[in-house]
Write a protein that holds these residues in place. Structure first.
Motif, mmCIF file in Angstrom:
data_model
loop_
_atom_site.group_PDB
_atom_site.id
_atom_site.type_symbol
_atom_site.label_atom_id
_atom_site.label_comp_id
_atom_site.label_asym_id
_atom_site.label_seq_id
_atom_site.Cartn_x
_atom_site.Cartn_y
_atom_site.Cartn_z
ATOM 1 N N PRO A 19 -2.019 2.886 6.866
ATOM 2 C CA PRO A 19 -1.785 1.698 5.780
ATOM 3 C C PRO A 19 -2.660 2.115 4.453
ATOM 4 C CG PRO A 19 -2.827 0.691 7.359
ATOM 5 C CD PRO A 19 -2.719 1.934 7.964
ATOM 6 N N VAL A 20 -1.802 1.770 3.494
ATOM 7 C CA VAL A 20 -2.500 2.010 1.980
ATOM 8 C C VAL A 20 -3.559 1.078 1.733
ATOM 9 C CG1 VAL A 20 -0.689 3.450 1.157
ATOM 10 C CG2 VAL A 20 -0.566 1.027 0.971
ATOM 11 N N ASP A 21 -4.602 1.336 1.135
ATOM 12 C CA ASP A 21 -5.620 0.300 0.595
ATOM 13 C C ASP A 21 -5.208 -0.173 -0.836
ATOM 14 O OD1 ASP A 21 -7.806 -1.251 0.376
ATOM 15 O OD2 ASP A 21 -9.297 0.475 0.841
ATOM 16 N N ILE A 22 -4.333 -1.181 -0.595
ATOM 17 C CA ILE A 22 -3.806 -1.958 -1.897
ATOM 18 C C ILE A 22 -5.196 -2.383 -2.780
ATOM 19 C CG2 ILE A 22 -2.591 -3.655 -2.987
ATOM 20 C CD1 ILE A 22 -0.704 -1.281 -2.171
ATOM 21 N N ALA A 23 -5.996 -3.051 -2.186
ATOM 22 C CA ALA A 23 -7.169 -3.513 -2.824
ATOM 23 C C ALA A 23 -8.233 -2.498 -3.647
ATOM 24 C CB ALA A 23 -8.048 -4.297 -1.653
ATOM 25 N N ARG A 26 -6.069 -1.368 -6.698
ATOM 26 C CA ARG A 26 -6.048 -2.405 -7.716
ATOM 27 C C ARG A 26 -7.441 -2.343 -8.317
ATOM 28 N NH1 ARG A 26 -1.588 -5.738 -8.111
ATOM 29 N NH2 ARG A 26 -0.343 -5.870 -6.498
ATOM 30 N N ALA A 27 -8.518 -2.444 -7.520
ATOM 31 C CA ALA A 27 -9.932 -2.338 -8.001
ATOM 32 C C ALA A 27 -9.919 -1.048 -9.002
ATOM 33 C CB ALA A 27 -11.016 -2.414 -6.952
ATOM 34 N N THR A 28 -9.609 0.289 -8.499
ATOM 35 C CA THR A 28 -9.486 1.071 -9.428
ATOM 36 C C THR A 28 -8.970 0.920 -10.756
ATOM 37 O OG1 THR A 28 -9.676 2.591 -7.684
ATOM 38 C CG2 THR A 28 -9.108 3.649 -9.484
ATOM 39 N N GLU A 46 -12.470 11.235 -16.573
ATOM 40 C CA GLU A 46 -11.914 12.131 -15.673
ATOM 41 C C GLU A 46 -11.739 11.704 -14.269
ATOM 42 O OE1 GLU A 46 -13.097 16.674 -14.457
ATOM 43 O OE2 GLU A 46 -13.767 16.061 -16.699
ATOM 44 N N THR A 47 -13.037 11.126 -13.747
ATOM 45 C CA THR A 47 -12.897 10.679 -12.407
ATOM 46 C C THR A 47 -11.747 9.537 -12.039
ATOM 47 O OG1 THR A 47 -15.370 11.204 -12.078
ATOM 48 C CG2 THR A 47 -14.499 9.805 -10.662
ATOM 49 N N LEU A 48 -11.877 8.727 -13.043
ATOM 50 C CA LEU A 48 -10.812 7.599 -12.863
ATOM 51 C C LEU A 48 -9.537 8.128 -13.094
ATOM 52 C CD1 LEU A 48 -12.553 4.444 -14.771
ATOM 53 C CD2 LEU A 48 -12.015 4.605 -12.370
ATOM 54 N N LEU A 49 -9.066 9.010 -13.870
ATOM 55 C CA LEU A 49 -7.743 9.772 -14.107
ATOM 56 C C LEU A 49 -7.548 10.447 -12.851
ATOM 57 C CD1 LEU A 49 -7.646 11.043 -17.605
ATOM 58 C CD2 LEU A 49 -6.730 9.068 -16.816
ATOM 59 N N ALA A 50 -8.344 10.980 -12.268
ATOM 60 C CA ALA A 50 -7.970 11.869 -10.948
ATOM 61 C C ALA A 50 -7.744 11.147 -9.808
ATOM 62 C CB ALA A 50 -9.339 12.731 -10.877
ATOM 63 N N LEU A 51 -8.542 9.989 -9.667
ATOM 64 C CA LEU A 51 -8.570 8.910 -8.548
ATOM 65 C C LEU A 51 -7.168 8.143 -8.903
ATOM 66 C CD1 LEU A 51 -9.911 7.475 -6.040
ATOM 67 C CD2 LEU A 51 -11.007 6.091 -7.851
ATOM 68 N N MET A 52 -7.015 7.538 -9.939
ATOM 69 C CA MET A 52 -5.513 6.957 -10.067
ATOM 70 C C MET A 52 -4.404 7.972 -10.007
ATOM 71 S SD MET A 52 -6.126 4.186 -12.858
ATOM 72 C CE MET A 52 -6.563 5.124 -14.293
ATOM 73 N N ARG A 53 -4.466 9.044 -10.308
ATOM 74 C CA ARG A 53 -3.361 10.039 -9.967
ATOM 75 C C ARG A 53 -3.073 10.254 -8.356
ATOM 76 N NH1 ARG A 53 -1.402 13.022 -14.394
ATOM 77 N NH2 ARG A 53 -0.608 14.600 -13.146
ATOM 78 N N GLY A 54 -4.202 10.540 -7.736
ATOM 79 C CA GLY A 54 -4.250 10.634 -6.477
ATOM 80 C C GLY A 54 -3.278 9.370 -5.793
ATOM 81 N N GLN A 55 -3.943 8.227 -6.057
ATOM 82 C CA GLN A 55 -3.405 6.905 -5.737
ATOM 83 C C GLN A 55 -2.084 6.643 -5.995
ATOM 84 O OE1 GLN A 55 -6.362 4.074 -7.288
ATOM 85 N NE2 GLN A 55 -7.654 4.437 -5.512
ATOM 86 N N HIS A 120 5.027 -2.570 -3.569
ATOM 87 C CA HIS A 120 4.438 -2.341 -2.138
ATOM 88 C C HIS A 120 4.526 -3.624 -1.421
ATOM 89 C CE1 HIS A 120 2.182 -0.996 1.215
ATOM 90 N NE2 HIS A 120 2.727 -0.086 1.301
ATOM 91 N N GLU A 121 3.640 -4.392 -1.942
ATOM 92 C CA GLU A 121 3.577 -5.808 -1.357
ATOM 93 C C GLU A 121 4.731 -6.595 -1.320
ATOM 94 O OE1 GLU A 121 -1.197 -6.666 -2.538
ATOM 95 O OE2 GLU A 121 0.434 -7.385 -3.754
ATOM 96 N N ASN A 122 5.423 -6.709 -2.500
ATOM 97 C CA ASN A 122 6.615 -7.518 -2.406
ATOM 98 C C ASN A 122 7.714 -6.810 -1.422
ATOM 99 O OD1 ASN A 122 5.605 -9.110 -4.529
ATOM 100 N ND2 ASN A 122 6.501 -8.065 -6.126
ATOM 101 N N LEU A 123 7.653 -5.640 -1.302
ATOM 102 C CA LEU A 123 8.907 -4.986 -0.357
ATOM 103 C C LEU A 123 8.233 -5.020 0.849
ATOM 104 C CD1 LEU A 123 10.250 -2.306 -2.809
ATOM 105 C CD2 LEU A 123 11.110 -4.696 -2.454
ATOM 106 N N GLY A 124 7.300 -5.668 1.324
ATOM 107 C CA GLY A 124 6.665 -5.638 2.740
ATOM 108 C C GLY A 124 6.011 -4.458 3.106
ATOM 109 N N GLY A 125 5.425 -3.672 2.360
ATOM 110 C CA GLY A 125 4.591 -2.547 2.808
ATOM 111 C C GLY A 125 3.551 -2.695 3.631
ATOM 112 N N ALA A 126 3.131 -1.838 4.581
ATOM 113 C CA ALA A 126 1.856 -2.209 5.276
ATOM 114 C C ALA A 126 0.637 -1.592 4.216
ATOM 115 C CB ALA A 126 1.781 -1.283 6.412
ATOM 116 N N SER A 127 -0.600 -2.506 4.441
ATOM 117 C CA SER A 127 -1.755 -2.134 3.471
ATOM 118 C C SER A 127 -3.156 -2.561 4.413
ATOM 119 C CB SER A 127 -1.636 -2.956 2.260
ATOM 120 O OG SER A 127 -1.577 -4.486 2.618
#
Length: 128
Positions: A19-23, A26-28, A46-55, A120-127
């Motif tokens: 499951p994805v780590d939604i928390a 969101r923190a990122t 630069e680190t935040l951009l790379a992290l968010m792009r990956g997420q 993801h949360e509203n459609l019932g995705g696993a986290s």
């Protein structure tokens, strides 16, 4: 003769196991969306951009999978698919040089990441 498993079958199996780590996502995003937050350094941006792009790249297929369970004329499905299109558009952009521009682009990524998390949360995705 060795039997091979199709990559899509492996990806689908892994999708159900991890499951994805939604928390964390969101923190990122929150790091760039906080009102009056301190401007990140060039390296942090630069680190935040790379992290968010990956997420975002991780979350797009998850939200897509959630929409496939819904009828084609379902409004939440349509909204989630529109958000996926918006996210893909944001990922195709290369920010211009400079910390201010990187942060502005990062805020756009953060908003679309939050929206994908909502879908993801509203459609019932696993986290996690």
């Amino acid at each position: 003769m060795e039997q091979r498993i199709a990559p899509t079958a492996v990806a689908a199996e892994q999708h159900e196991r991890t499951p994805v780590d939604i928390a964390t996502m969101r923190a990122t995003a929150h790091r760039l969306l906080v009102y009056n937050a301190e401007q990140p350094t060039a390296e942090d941006a630069e680190t935040l951009l790379a992290l968010m792009r990956g997420q975002i790249e991780l979350l797009i297929p998850e939200v897509q999978a959630c929409t496939e369970r819904l009828p084609t004329d379902d409004i939440p499905r349509y909204c989630a698919l529109a958000c996926i299109g918006e996210a893909r558009g944001k990922l195709s952009i290369t920010p211009k040089p400079g910390v201010d521009r990187a942060v502005a682009y990062g805020r756009r990524l953060a908003r679309v990441l939050n929206a994908l998390c909502d879908h993801h949360e509203n459609l019932g995705g696993a986290s996690a």
